[in-house]
Write a protein that holds these residues in place. Structure first.
Motif, PDB file in Angstrom:
ATOM      1  N   MET A   1       0.831  -0.964  -0.080  1.00 14.90           N
ATOM      2  CA  MET A   1      -0.068   0.097  -0.629  1.00 14.90           C
ATOM      3  C   MET A   1       0.902   1.664   0.629  1.00 14.90           C
ATOM      4  SD  MET A   1      -3.214  -0.994   2.220  1.00 14.90           S
ATOM      5  CE  MET A   1      -3.379   0.872   2.718  1.00 14.90           C
ATOM      6  N   ARG A   9      -5.420   5.091  -1.802  1.00 16.26           N
ATOM      7  CA  ARG A   9      -5.549   3.969   0.169  1.00 16.26           C
ATOM      8  C   ARG A   9      -6.792   4.174   0.272  1.00 16.26           C
ATOM      9  NH1 ARG A   9      -0.192   6.259   0.359  1.00 16.26           N
ATOM     10  NH2 ARG A   9      -0.901   8.009   2.160  1.00 16.26           N
ATOM     11  N   LEU A  12      -8.899   2.458  -1.776  1.00  8.75           N
ATOM     12  CA  LEU A  12      -9.282   0.720  -1.700  1.00  8.75           C
ATOM     13  C   LEU A  12     -10.128   0.311   0.041  1.00  8.75           C
ATOM     14  CD1 LEU A  12      -8.014  -2.079  -2.233  1.00  8.75           C
ATOM     15  CD2 LEU A  12      -5.626  -1.423  -0.744  1.00  8.75           C
ATOM     16  N   SER A  43      -7.093 -10.596  -3.597  1.00  7.99           N
ATOM     17  CA  SER A  43      -5.696 -10.952  -4.116  1.00  7.99           C
ATOM     18  C   SER A  43      -4.845 -10.941  -2.892  1.00  7.99           C
ATOM     19  CB  SER A  43      -5.301  -9.579  -5.092  1.00  7.99           C
ATOM     20  OG  SER A  43      -4.917  -8.067  -4.402  1.00  7.99           O
ATOM     21  N   ARG A  44      -2.882 -10.968  -2.680  1.00  5.77           N
ATOM     22  CA  ARG A  44      -2.667 -10.876  -1.637  1.00  5.77           C
ATOM     23  C   ARG A  44      -2.980  -8.988  -1.163  1.00  5.77           C
ATOM     24  NH1 ARG A  44       1.676 -12.880   1.150  1.00  5.77           N
ATOM     25  NH2 ARG A  44       3.370 -10.914   1.679  1.00  5.77           N
ATOM     26  N   HIS A  45      -2.659  -8.578  -2.687  1.00  2.00           N
ATOM     27  CA  HIS A  45      -2.634  -6.631  -1.899  1.00  2.00           C
ATOM     28  C   HIS A  45      -3.551  -6.621  -1.236  1.00  2.00           C
ATOM     29  CE1 HIS A  45      -1.283  -2.444  -2.895  1.00  2.00           C
ATOM     30  NE2 HIS A  45      -2.141  -2.125  -3.908  1.00  2.00           N
ATOM     31  N   GLU A  46      -4.995  -6.642  -1.323  1.00  2.00           N
ATOM     32  CA  GLU A  46      -5.993  -6.421  -0.980  1.00  2.00           C
ATOM     33  C   GLU A  46      -6.284  -7.770   0.496  1.00  2.00           C
ATOM     34  OE1 GLU A  46      -9.416  -6.314  -4.763  1.00  2.00           O
ATOM     35  OE2 GLU A  46      -8.842  -8.448  -3.668  1.00  2.00           O
ATOM     36  N   GLU A  48      -3.857  -8.079   2.491  1.00  3.79           N
ATOM     37  CA  GLU A  48      -2.639  -6.503   3.362  1.00  3.79           C
ATOM     38  C   GLU A  48      -3.591  -5.891   3.478  1.00  3.79           C
ATOM     39  OE1 GLU A  48       0.841  -6.326   1.128  1.00  3.79           O
ATOM     40  OE2 GLU A  48       1.691  -8.149   1.374  1.00  3.79           O
ATOM     41  N   ALA A  49      -4.249  -5.022   2.696  1.00  2.99           N
ATOM     42  CA  ALA A  49      -5.070  -3.949   3.314  1.00  2.99           C
ATOM     43  C   ALA A  49      -6.142  -4.372   3.338  1.00  2.99           C
ATOM     44  CB  ALA A  49      -5.498  -3.476   1.895  1.00  2.99           C
TER      45      ALA A  49
END
Length: 176
Positions: A1, A9, A12, A43-46, A48-49
């Protein structure tokens, strides 16, 4: 992020709030399969967020025991005979006694100085470096707004960090 703008950010987080609420309900009332299905679609990014969003929903001044008071079953789903004993210290106090995992582990004082310098916005800092930057910026006479602008933090976040850490010196281990 960290590679995202503040607006990205925020977008998201807004997108993930319903997922966070759904995960909370699934953890409290759903099954392991429902939890897995919800998480599998991210997703991995989501993910983590989502962890950040969920952490934002928790009051750090409550103890772990208070936060888990709703748990009345064990890992096998069997009713608990007694509630799990948790620390009576606030999560904030428990967290401050635990080292923050960091790929470097120390504080890059040069990065802190660059982040606070005019035009230094966007310098990546780990948690310890950010805390040091808040301390250093305020002690240099910068306003909370100036520190927040340089570090990509809200004024409220700078004020909370300053209040939390102003009476303590952060241990600084310079990066060689």
């Amino acid at each position: 992020m960290s590679g995202m703008s503040a607006e990205q950010r925020g977008d998201l987080v807004e997108m993930l709030l319903p997922q966070a609420a759904g995960l909370v309900v699934d953890v409290h009332d759903g099954s392991a399969q429902e939890i897995a299905e919800r998480l599998r679609g991210l997703s991995r990014h989501e993910l983590e967020a989502l962890a950040v969003v969920l952490a934002g929903l928790v009051d750090p001044d409550r103890s772990l025991g208070e936060a888990l008071r709703w748990v009345d079953f064990d890992e096998r789903g069997e009713p608990l005979r007694r509630l799990p004993a948790g620390p009576v210290r606030a999560m904030r106090d428990v967290a401050s006694s635990m080292p923050c995992p960091s790929p470097v582990g120390g504080v890059d004082e040069v990065a802190v100085s660059r982040a606070l310098a005019p035009g230094g916005r966007g310098v990546r800092l780990n948690q310890r470096e950010r805390r040091l930057a808040v301390q250093a910026g305020i002690r240099r006479g910068m306003t909370h707004a100036q520190v927040g602008d340089r570090l990509g933090m809200s004024v409220d976040a700078v004020q909370r960090s300053w209040e939390r850490w102003k009476g303590r010196e952060l241990p600084v281990r310079s990066v060689a």
